[in-house]
Design a protein around this motif. Structure first.
Motif, PDB file in Angstrom:
ATOM      1  N   ARG A  94       4.293   7.295   2.270  1.00 44.92           N
ATOM      2  CA  ARG A  94       4.921   6.083   2.780  1.00 44.92           C
ATOM      3  C   ARG A  94       4.409   4.894   1.975  1.00 44.92           C
ATOM      4  O   ARG A  94       3.321   4.945   1.377  1.00 44.92           O
ATOM      5  CB  ARG A  94       4.583   5.849   4.254  1.00 44.92           C
ATOM      6  N   ALA A  95       5.174   3.856   1.982  1.00 42.15           N
ATOM      7  CA  ALA A  95       4.750   2.624   1.331  1.00 42.15           C
ATOM      8  C   ALA A  95       4.738   1.514   2.362  1.00 42.15           C
ATOM      9  O   ALA A  95       5.631   1.437   3.202  1.00 42.15           O
ATOM     10  CB  ALA A  95       5.703   2.259   0.183  1.00 42.15           C
ATOM     11  N   GLY A  96       3.719   0.629   2.263  1.00 35.67           N
ATOM     12  CA  GLY A  96       3.601  -0.438   3.242  1.00 35.67           C
ATOM     13  C   GLY A  96       3.571  -1.802   2.583  1.00 35.67           C
ATOM     14  O   GLY A  96       3.410  -1.931   1.363  1.00 35.67           O
ATOM     15  N   LEU A  97       3.755  -2.798   3.413  1.00 40.53           N
ATOM     16  CA  LEU A  97       3.802  -4.172   2.937  1.00 40.53           C
ATOM     17  C   LEU A  97       3.228  -5.055   4.036  1.00 40.53           C
ATOM     18  O   LEU A  97       3.465  -4.796   5.219  1.00 40.53           O
ATOM     19  CB  LEU A  97       5.260  -4.558   2.656  1.00 40.53           C
ATOM     20  N   TYR A  98       2.507  -6.087   3.634  1.00 39.05           N
ATOM     21  CA  TYR A  98       1.995  -6.975   4.681  1.00 39.05           C
ATOM     22  C   TYR A  98       1.869  -8.384   4.141  1.00 39.05           C
ATOM     23  O   TYR A  98       1.861  -8.618   2.936  1.00 39.05           O
ATOM     24  CB  TYR A  98       0.649  -6.486   5.207  1.00 39.05           C
ATOM     25  N   THR A  99       1.745  -9.296   5.068  1.00 33.90           N
ATOM     26  CA  THR A  99       1.425 -10.677   4.714  1.00 33.90           C
ATOM     27  C   THR A  99       0.518 -11.246   5.784  1.00 33.90           C
ATOM     28  O   THR A  99       0.615 -10.878   6.971  1.00 33.90           O
ATOM     29  CB  THR A  99       2.699 -11.533   4.573  1.00 33.90           C
TER      30      THR A  99
ATOM     31  N   ASN B 288       0.835  -1.201   0.000  1.00 25.17           N
ATOM     32  CA  ASN B 288       0.000   0.000   0.000  1.00 25.17           C
ATOM     33  C   ASN B 288       0.865   1.243   0.000  1.00 25.17           C
ATOM     34  O   ASN B 288       2.062   1.196   0.345  1.00 25.17           O
ATOM     35  CB  ASN B 288      -0.910   0.013   1.214  1.00 25.17           C
ATOM     36  N   VAL B 289       0.285   2.324  -0.396  1.00 22.99           N
ATOM     37  CA  VAL B 289       0.917   3.630  -0.236  1.00 22.99           C
ATOM     38  C   VAL B 289      -0.012   4.479   0.610  1.00 22.99           C
ATOM     39  O   VAL B 289      -1.223   4.234   0.651  1.00 22.99           O
ATOM     40  CB  VAL B 289       1.192   4.328  -1.587  1.00 22.99           C
TER      41      VAL B 289
END
Lengths: 524, 411
Positions: free
Chosen positions: B369-374, B359-360
């Protein structure tokens, strides 16, 4: 895929573990002191005066000041008089059954007073009456008058018995009265005359076995406003100490003063001759070195003439004793820079006896004083004069927490004094051992190196002195318990490079700005 | 000066000394029927508009903040800057079997948690003062006017109800406020002449701090709301919008708070010798530095707003057959320190048991910001890990770090 995901999760979980303290440094600057020192800061009296645009040192001090009570005083005295009681008389009111004129001698050693005027004084009269009738006491003091009226008064004493006499207490206020102490004959001294008439106040019975009546008269609280007579051959002597606190900071070095002199001036406001002696004049400096003033009339007796005139035109006599470079060691005495000065003296009244025929006089305004007078141009030659003062201090900073890492003190000064100086700081531990010595980057330069200031009317020189507080110094700061500030002064002539005597311009000042720049190490 | 510097530094330290709270991990929304459901969310997020991670990481891992590190962050600062953090951990138990209010679809929810919110709106000069000192500002004015600081540390327990079909819920929470700090520096200017001879401090503002060390400083009441609303999304498709409010309410500080108020101008050009060592010594027994600076001190009970947030957005649908779907939303905190935060991302489902996404976002305490998830699912268990600031793990130039964890058990 599952393994990769699990690894990523664990990796993310362990990234944030704090291991050591966060540290950064920053720099601060702040003013600490901003003040202007002048000679007015150093003296709280009229020691410094102006003379032709320069300071002059007026060291005049009154060493002692003797007033009338120091020479003539009447101690509290009680006089008792006993009257025999009438025997077998039938007293009718108004009947004077006894009278008595008595001379009371006041013990004043070798002082022979003929006349005194009192500022204040009392006679307490106590009468014991054993008769069974009231008695009236008429008190007449023939030599005691006020505004030309002789003292006269009546007091009553109640009836009593031999076992329980009637008691009467009366107080006569003598304030403002003139007392003639020459007695009934007029040729005596220290004699007060009284006449007491005893008068029956009521009808009284015969008394078969009477007890005497007693009258006690107590003189107390006598304060003399004027006295005449012979004041005796009194000797007054003492030693007076004068401590000059500022001189107690002088550690070493020397000052060179111009030709100067000290005059001791004796003022006699009493109409009596005296003979005096300056027994000792000595000073001791911080190093324990003592210099006695010698020469001149030190230890030699001198005469002091009596004052002249009367109440309203009393003219004290003046006697001056001068100590100068020609007749004494006065320069050595002053240049010893002593803080503690002792002045010893002795004065003898009427050294030749009663030559005035009992006509010594002292007035309320009379005093016998000795003053030291020393006026000299404040022209000082200073050669490595070291002033030292010690300050207690206790600083505490934890090197494991936010603390000052290094820094410097910056002293900016505008100097209007023709004196240069350097200041060093010695940081000492609890035992007084010097841990570090912090020396300024340069010296405080004399005004003679500066430019003429039309605003002030003399030269002013600016200086900037930096005191580096190194990391080594600040690392030891918790062990510092005292700071010794040691200042060394010189009066250098810029042309010759030699210390010379310099006149201090009137209004000379030292403007001081002390600032600090430091680096703090912040630790969390 | 040292105290002020320490205050700034401690604030920065506090803001950066914690880890994460899960807020943005796309809720894998499903309408499956369960009897019980447990959640454990924990984590946090600290970031700012201007401070680089290289500097912030020194407050977490320790180490020397060099001039280069300071310069890098300082040069990124604008006139107005933000920095803040949220930290928390919360458990939630949902029971769909027990019916409350005799409504057959309403189960109940029990939750409890720990939260911390800290934020700061500040000027570039404040950063400079804290990290460089006043020396570089000689001849200038250090202007830290407008600085606004807010910090609250609180715990909550809540009870509510949940619709077992839509899984929308509402709960009423009671809060214990254990710590609170706020500062509003309307005007704070420090004038210094070039020679450093004189400092003039102009101040107008107030600061609230707790007045004792008690753990219980105040009590609060608030709501958590969570509504999922189905909406049409393209052709023959349905998506869900989620309206969420968390910790929205008020607290009353029954322990009196110490309030420092100041509206004064103080000029200092050094002490006189008499003030230093004379009878009128500045350091005598009667010295009160606050009085000298014109700072008034009072004690007051305060009623304050809880640092809750509102969020609305499209969430990930577990029932969607495709591998890729979008999510986006908007989050608001009732604070000037936190600007509206918008986010958007893509969810990818490579396998039935796994989802990853990116995501941003823009706003909040910082900028882009940029995000990341699992999120991994193992039978009735699932675990998710996310960051809203992926750069924070890989580059010192990032403006913060973020880590969220979620554990879920549903059966």
């Amino acid at each position: 895929m599952k393994r990769t995901a699990t690894f990523l999760i664990l990796l993310l979980l362990v990234v944030a573990c704090k291991k050591e303290k966060t540290v950064w440094e920053n720099d601060w600057s702040t003013p600490i002191i901003n003040d202007t020192l002048s000679l007015a800061n150093l003296t709280n009296d009229s020691t410094l005066i102006e003379s032709s645009g320069f300071y002059e040192l007026d060291m005049s001090r009154t060493l002692f000041d003797l007033k009338i009570s120091e020479f003539v005083s009447i101690p509290d005295t009680t006089i008792q008089e006993v009257f025999p009681a009438p025997v077998g008389l039938n007293l009718s009111p108004g009947f004077t059954f006894d009278n008595s004129t008595t001379e009371h001698v006041i013990n004043l050693d070798d002082i022979q007073l003929k006349k005194i005027i009192l500022d204040e004084g009392f006679i307490d009269i106590r009468v014991e009456n054993p008769l069974a009738t009231e008695i009236i006491f008429e008190v007449l003091l023939p030599g005691v008058s006020k505004d030309g009226v002789l003292f006269s008064n009546q007091y009553s004493s109640p009836a009593g018995t031999a076992a329980n006499p009637g008691i009467s207490n009366q107080t006569i206020d003598l304030s403002g009265y003139t007392l003639d102490l020459t007695g009934v004959s007029g040729g005596e001294y220290n004699v007060l005359v009284s006449t007491i008439n005893l008068i029956a106040g009521q009808p009284g019975a015969f008394v078969l076995d009477p007890d005497p009546m007693k009258v006690d008269a107590t003189f107390r609280g006598i304060k003399i406003n004027y006295a005449r007579g012979y004041f005796g051959n009194q000797i007054v002597s003492d030693t007076t100490n004068v401590f000059l606190e500022v001189m107690n900071s002088v550690q070493s070095g020397a000052i060179d003063l111009p030709n100067t002199s000290i005059t001791f001036e004796i003022e006699n406001g009493i109409k009596v001759s005296a003979e005096g002696t300056l027994t000792t004049v000595t000073n001791t400096n911080l190093s324990g070195n003592t210099v006695d003033l010698t020469g001149g009339q030190m230890g030699t007796s001198f005469n002091v003439d009596p004052a002249t005139g009367t109440w309203d035109n009393l003219s004290p006599s003046l006697k001056s004793i001068n100590f100068n470079s020609a007749n004494s060691n006065i320069e050595a005495y002053i240049e010893n820079l002593g803080a503690s000065h002792d002045f010893g003296y002795s004065l003898q009244l009427n050294p030749w006896g009663n030559v005035s025929g009992g006509y010594d006089e002292v007035f309320s305004s009379s005093k016998l004083s000795v003053r030291m007078k020393a006026n000299m141009p404040l022209t000082i030659g200073i050669d490595a004069l070291v002033l030292r003062d010690t300050f207690d201090i206790q600083l505490n900073q934890d090197p494991e927490k936010t603390h000052i890492k290094s820094g410097e003190l910056i002293l900016q000064a505008s100097n209007g004094f023709p004196i240069s100086g350097s200041v060093k700081l010695m940081l000492c531990d609890q035992a007084g051992t010097v841990l570090h010595t912090v020396i300024g980057s340069s010296e405080l330069r004399s005004s003679l190196y500066g430019a003429y200031s039309a605003k002030h009317g003399f030269e002013v020189e600016d200086s900037e002195i930096r005191y580096l507080l190194s990391e080594a110094v600040l690392n030891d700061i918790n062990n510092v318990y005292t700071i010794i500030v040691e200042s060394t002064f010189n009066s250098i002539n810029p042309t010759t490079g030699v210390n010379e005597q310099m006149s201090i311009p009137f209004g000379a000042f030292l403007a001081v700005k002390l600032k600090t720049k430091f680096t703090s190490e912040n630790k969390f | 000066m040292k105290g002020f510097q320490r205050f700034i530094a401690v604030l920065v330290l506090v803001l950066s000394a914690f880890h994460a709270q899960s807020q943005i991990i796309p809720l894998g929304y499903d309408t499956l029927k369960y009897s019980h459901e447990f959640f454990l969310d924990a984590g946090g997020d600290y970031y700012g508009s201007s401070v680089e991670r290289d500097l912030l990481s020194k407050f977490i891992r320790g180490g020397m903040i060099t001039e280069e590190i300071k310069d890098n962050s300082f040069n990124r600062h604008k006139a107005i800057n933000r920095f803040g953090a949220v930290l928390g951990a919360e458990f939630e138990y949902r029971n769909y079997n027990k019916r409350i209010f005799k409504k057959k679809d309403w189960g109940f929810v029990i939750k409890g948690g720990y939260h911390l919110f800290a934020g700061m709106l500040y000027s570039k000069d404040l950063f400079g003062l804290a990290f460089y000192g006043n020396e570089p500002y000689m001849g200038e004015t250090i202007d830290i006017s407008g600085t606004n600081v807010s910090y609250m540390n609180f715990q909550k327990i809540g009870f509510g109800m949940i619709d077992s079909k839509t899984k929308s819920s509402v709960s009423l929470n009671v809060y214990n406020i254990s710590d609170r700090f706020s500062g509003n520096f309307r005007t704070v200017k420090l004038f210094q002449d070039l020679a450093g001879d004189e400092i003039t401090l102009e101040m107008d503002g107030e600061v609230d701090v707790k007045n004792n060390k008690k753990f219980n400083q105040g009590i609060g009441f608030g709501l958590d709301l969570d509504f999922k609303v189905p909406v049409s999304w393209g052709k023959n498709r349905k998506a869900f919008l989620r309206f969420q409010a968390q910790n929205v309410g008020f607290a009353y500080m029954y322990e009196k708070q110490k309030v420092y108020s100041f509206d004064t101008t103080f000029t200092f050009d050094g002490l006189t010798f008499n003030q230093l060592i004379g009878d009128d010594s500045f350091f005598g027994d009667s010295l009160n530095i606050l009085d000298t600076l014109g700072i008034r001190t009072t004690e007051k009970n305060r009623t304050v707003m809880l640092p809750g947030f509102l969020q609305i957005g499209k969430i990930v649908d577990e029932h969607y057959d495709g591998k890729v779907q979008s999510f986006f939303g908007l989050r608001l905190y009732p604070s000037l320190i936190y600007s509206p935060y918008i986010f958007a991302g893509v969810d990818y489902r490579p396998a039935k048991w796994a989802r990853i996404g990116a995501n941003v976002a823009y706003g909040g305490f910082g900028g882009f910001r940029a995000g990341l998830y699992t999120n991994l699912t193992f039978d009735k268990y699932s675990v998710g890990v996310a960051t809203e600031n992926i750069l924070g793990f890989f580059t010192k130039k990032a403006s913060g770090q973020s880590l969220f964890i979620r554990l879920r058990c549903a059966f």
